[in-house]
Design a protein around this motif. Sequence first.
Motif, PDB file in Angstrom:
ATOM      1  N   UNK A   4       0.838  -1.300   0.066  1.00 39.15           N
ATOM      2  CA  UNK A   4       0.018   0.104   0.180  1.00 39.15           C
ATOM      3  C   UNK A   4       0.807   1.316   0.004  1.00 39.15           C
ATOM      4  N   UNK A   5       2.030   1.046   0.840  1.00 37.96           N
ATOM      5  CA  UNK A   5       2.851   2.405   0.490  1.00 37.96           C
ATOM      6  C   UNK A   5       3.469   2.791  -0.571  1.00 37.96           C
ATOM      7  N   UNK A   6       3.918   1.612  -1.436  1.00 37.32           N
ATOM      8  CA  UNK A   6       4.359   1.512  -2.843  1.00 37.32           C
ATOM      9  C   UNK A   6       3.285   2.338  -3.642  1.00 37.32           C
ATOM     10  N   UNK A   7       2.126   1.745  -3.591  1.00 39.54           N
ATOM     11  CA  UNK A   7       0.690   2.472  -4.337  1.00 39.54           C
ATOM     12  C   UNK A   7       0.580   3.740  -3.893  1.00 39.54           C
ATOM     13  N   UNK A   8       0.581   4.138  -2.819  1.00 35.70           N
ATOM     14  CA  UNK A   8       0.337   5.334  -2.307  1.00 35.70           C
ATOM     15  C   UNK A   8       1.407   6.568  -2.860  1.00 35.70           C
ATOM     16  N   UNK A   9       2.559   5.963  -2.705  1.00 36.73           N
ATOM     17  CA  UNK A   9       3.820   6.735  -3.193  1.00 36.73           C
ATOM     18  C   UNK A   9       3.693   7.172  -4.708  1.00 36.73           C
ATOM     19  N   UNK A  10       3.445   6.052  -5.508  1.00 37.10           N
ATOM     20  CA  UNK A  10       3.577   6.065  -6.890  1.00 37.10           C
ATOM     21  C   UNK A  10       2.048   7.111  -7.205  1.00 37.10           C
ATOM     22  N   UNK A  11       1.092   6.882  -6.690  1.00 34.64           N
ATOM     23  CA  UNK A  11      -0.287   7.395  -7.060  1.00 34.64           C
ATOM     24  C   UNK A  11      -0.028   8.972  -6.626  1.00 34.64           C
ATOM     25  N   UNK A  12       0.547   9.124  -5.278  1.00 30.10           N
ATOM     26  CA  UNK A  12       0.891  10.838  -5.101  1.00 30.10           C
ATOM     27  C   UNK A  12       1.613  11.492  -6.088  1.00 30.10           C
ATOM     28  N   UNK A  54       2.007  10.253  -9.273  1.00 29.98           N
ATOM     29  CA  UNK A  54       1.387  10.537 -10.796  1.00 29.98           C
ATOM     30  C   UNK A  54       0.340  11.649 -10.661  1.00 29.98           C
ATOM     31  N   UNK A  55      -0.350  11.719  -9.603  1.00 33.86           N
ATOM     32  CA  UNK A  55      -1.423  12.866  -9.294  1.00 33.86           C
ATOM     33  C   UNK A  55      -0.887  14.063  -9.087  1.00 33.86           C
ATOM     34  N   UNK A  56       0.606  14.066  -8.915  1.00 32.69           N
ATOM     35  CA  UNK A  56       1.388  15.308  -8.498  1.00 32.69           C
ATOM     36  C   UNK A  56       0.833  16.024  -7.168  1.00 32.69           C
ATOM     37  N   UNK A  57       0.373  15.055  -6.227  1.00 34.07           N
ATOM     38  CA  UNK A  57       0.023  15.654  -4.840  1.00 34.07           C
ATOM     39  C   UNK A  57       1.239  16.058  -4.193  1.00 34.07           C
ATOM     40  N   UNK A  58       1.131  16.700  -3.095  1.00 32.56           N
ATOM     41  CA  UNK A  58       2.119  17.302  -2.345  1.00 32.56           C
ATOM     42  C   UNK A  58       2.276  16.000  -1.465  1.00 32.56           C
ATOM     43  N   UNK A  59       3.362  15.415  -1.307  1.00 32.92           N
ATOM     44  CA  UNK A  59       3.650  14.344  -0.530  1.00 32.92           C
ATOM     45  C   UNK A  59       4.370  14.370   0.725  1.00 32.92           C
ATOM     46  N   UNK A  60       4.207  13.790   1.731  1.00 27.54           N
ATOM     47  CA  UNK A  60       4.835  13.881   2.984  1.00 27.54           C
ATOM     48  C   UNK A  60       5.863  13.028   3.033  1.00 27.54           C
ATOM     49  N   UNK A  61       7.191  13.227   3.602  1.00 25.72           N
ATOM     50  CA  UNK A  61       8.164  12.320   3.655  1.00 25.72           C
ATOM     51  C   UNK A  61       7.784  11.153   4.619  1.00 25.72           C
ATOM     52  N   UNK A  62       8.398   9.979   4.150  1.00 21.83           N
ATOM     53  CA  UNK A  62       8.101   8.655   4.651  1.00 21.83           C
ATOM     54  C   UNK A  62       9.122   8.326   5.901  1.00 21.83           C
ATOM     55  N   UNK A  84       5.140  12.720 -24.488  1.00 23.69           N
ATOM     56  CA  UNK A  84       4.110  12.938 -23.573  1.00 23.69           C
ATOM     57  C   UNK A  84       4.456  13.489 -22.233  1.00 23.69           C
ATOM     58  N   UNK A  85       6.150  13.350 -21.667  1.00 26.12           N
ATOM     59  CA  UNK A  85       6.355  13.768 -20.683  1.00 26.12           C
ATOM     60  C   UNK A  85       6.504  15.201 -20.704  1.00 26.12           C
ATOM     61  N   UNK A  86       6.373  16.000 -21.589  1.00 27.84           N
ATOM     62  CA  UNK A  86       6.273  17.601 -21.703  1.00 27.84           C
ATOM     63  C   UNK A  86       5.190  17.943 -20.961  1.00 27.84           C
ATOM     64  N   UNK A  87       4.125  17.211 -20.835  1.00 27.31           N
ATOM     65  CA  UNK A  87       2.736  17.648 -20.469  1.00 27.31           C
ATOM     66  C   UNK A  87       2.775  17.503 -18.771  1.00 27.31           C
ATOM     67  N   UNK A  88       3.834  16.752 -18.171  1.00 25.49           N
ATOM     68  CA  UNK A  88       3.923  16.560 -16.910  1.00 25.49           C
ATOM     69  C   UNK A  88       4.720  17.687 -16.105  1.00 25.49           C
ATOM     70  N   UNK A  89       4.142  18.130 -15.170  1.00 22.67           N
ATOM     71  CA  UNK A  89       4.739  19.016 -14.120  1.00 22.67           C
ATOM     72  C   UNK A  89       6.148  18.390 -13.715  1.00 22.67           C
TER      73      UNK A  89
END
Length: 135
Positions: free
Chosen positions: A9-17, A19-27, A109-114
């Motif tokens: 779940x940690x891996x899924x949450x990190x990758x999802x964050x 990809x969504x370009x969320x603000x992540x908190x350090x693990x 397609x990478x050019x469209x990602x922040x």
Amino acid sequence: MDRSFYEGRLIVNIVGGIMRQDHLFPVHSKKLNWERIYRTADYQEVANIVYLGILGASEEMDPFWKDKFFESYRRAMRMNDTCSGEEAAVLGMLDRNAVQCVILGSSSIREFYEIPEAAGNTPLRLLFSEEDYPR
């Protein structure tokens, strides 16, 4: 079993964050099995993305596993640069030979990602007309 589920779940949450370009908190957890997390992320081919999510966890991580994640990240960056260069060469040859085609997908397609590193590796996909295909 619960530990494997938590680490997955940690891996899924990190990758999802990422990809969504969320603000992540350090693990922050010394109890994580970084070897298992790395092996799982590498098997799923997302270790390079997980590296972006664990940048703030450097003081809690074993330096060996942080280096492994960094190597995956660096390998992905080299591959992205190589793919972009080769795509340009292929498209240049098609243009020189006046071959008509439609680009269905490419690494641009990478050019469209922040964060361009968060984009997936999209292969060059071309659609040719039946007249241009034999050339």
